[in-house]
Design an enzyme around this catalytic site. Sequence first.
Site, PDB file in Angstrom:
ATOM      1  N   LYS A  58       0.829  -1.208   0.000  1.00 42.00           N
ATOM      2  CA  LYS A  58       0.000   0.000   0.000  1.00 42.00           C
ATOM      3  C   LYS A  58       0.862   1.256   0.000  1.00 42.00           C
ATOM      4  CE  LYS A  58      -2.267   1.112   3.755  1.00 42.00           C
ATOM      5  NZ  LYS A  58      -3.261   1.195   4.855  1.00 42.00           N
ATOM      6  N   ASP A  59       2.080   1.152   0.535  1.00 42.28           N
ATOM      7  CA  ASP A  59       2.972   2.303   0.649  1.00 42.28           C
ATOM      8  C   ASP A  59       3.895   2.465  -0.549  1.00 42.28           C
ATOM      9  OD1 ASP A  59       1.982   2.832   3.224  1.00 42.28           O
ATOM     10  OD2 ASP A  59       3.471   1.514   4.152  1.00 42.28           O
ATOM     11  N   ARG A 106      -7.671   9.054   1.318  1.00 37.78           N
ATOM     12  CA  ARG A 106      -8.748   8.228   0.741  1.00 37.78           C
ATOM     13  C   ARG A 106      -9.874   8.020   1.739  1.00 37.78           C
ATOM     14  NH1 ARG A 106      -9.970   3.023   1.799  1.00 37.78           N
ATOM     15  NH2 ARG A 106      -8.000   2.741   2.894  1.00 37.78           N
ATOM     16  N   ARG A 107      -9.532   7.601   2.957  1.00 33.88           N
ATOM     17  CA  ARG A 107     -10.571   7.350   3.957  1.00 33.88           C
ATOM     18  C   ARG A 107     -11.315   8.633   4.309  1.00 33.88           C
ATOM     19  NH1 ARG A 107      -6.402   3.654   7.385  1.00 33.88           N
ATOM     20  NH2 ARG A 107      -6.878   1.615   6.468  1.00 33.88           N
ATOM     21  N   ARG A 124      -2.227  10.102  13.198  1.00 29.22           N
ATOM     22  CA  ARG A 124      -1.124   9.245  12.777  1.00 29.22           C
ATOM     23  C   ARG A 124      -0.515   8.566  13.996  1.00 29.22           C
ATOM     24  NH1 ARG A 124       3.290  11.462   9.403  1.00 29.22           N
ATOM     25  NH2 ARG A 124       3.622   9.233   9.137  1.00 29.22           N
ATOM     26  N   ARG A 130      -2.852   5.359  18.438  1.00 27.88           N
ATOM     27  CA  ARG A 130      -4.193   5.749  17.993  1.00 27.88           C
ATOM     28  C   ARG A 130      -5.259   5.330  19.002  1.00 27.88           C
ATOM     29  NH1 ARG A 130      -4.079   5.176  11.368  1.00 27.88           N
ATOM     30  NH2 ARG A 130      -1.829   5.389  11.160  1.00 27.88           N
ATOM     31  N   CYS A 217      -0.004   9.821  -2.260  1.00 33.10           N
ATOM     32  CA  CYS A 217      -0.709  10.062  -1.003  1.00 33.10           C
ATOM     33  C   CYS A 217      -1.545  11.334  -1.059  1.00 33.10           C
ATOM     34  CB  CYS A 217       0.297  10.155   0.153  1.00 33.10           C
ATOM     35  SG  CYS A 217       0.853   8.555   0.743  1.00 33.10           S
TER      36      CYS A 217
END
Length: 284
Positions: A58-59, A106-107, A124, A130, A217
């Site tokens: 994903k990164d 995106r989220r 983050r 979190r 990103c």
Amino acid sequence: MASMDLPEAAFEIVVIKTTGDRVLDRPLKEIGGKGLFTREIEEQLLDGSIDIAVHSMKDMPTEQPEGLLLDTYLPREDVRDAFVSLDGGRIADLAEGAVVGTSSLRRRAQLAHRRPDLTLVEFRGNVQTRMGKLRDGVAAATFLAMAGLNRLGMDEVPRTAMDTDEMLPAVAQGAIGIERRAGDGAMGDILSAIHDRDTGLRLAAERAFLKTLDGSCETPIAGLAELEGGTLRLRGEILRPDGSDILVEAGEAPLEDGAALGAALGRALLERAPDGFFDWRAAG
């Protein structure tokens, strides 16, 4: 020699903490985007300090640095996003105006599209950080990847898996890739024993889709390829950063044509997107 013949002691694990891991007080788009999680690792791969690099796909940028090759993928984990709240429940259960924390553009865009009443804040850090923010009341909920929670064995984290029809995941979410030097044939032979063909086929389509859109990103892009028999099905979407508009495309093709399908879907969305659609500055 197949990789399964090598004992664990034959491998030395080198932990490399990247800029993306260290700088947690600013959005990724402000400090360099996806390359922050890969550049320093790839530099050590190129100079011979390490022999292979293990990445969350994903990164990974869609372009490889010259001299490096990414051709080994492990079996893919759960691709879904996890809605995480101390109270459990789902997005629909959040009170009007509730605060939700996420670092993913995106989220944020997907959530703003579904629930424009919510207040979205930057979030983050690792899972523990979190969760601590949730306990401190900084936000009522956040999102994590189901794959990460599963790999960490964090069953205690209260989560609800988001159906991909509700929240299409990031391209390559849940996939692990192994990068090597292009000229290292011996390492290529070793890694071939653990390569998962199905994951490779799916990622070829998804990453071609992302590459066509020039995704980073700073771009709210989602995509997911799924296999059924000899057919690959791909869904992709792009969103305005503020969630005010969403464009969706879907298609299917034979397995070997997944990359071509991904590129075609990406071009279709580019043709439909008005000027300025990808400009993250429009969000604020």
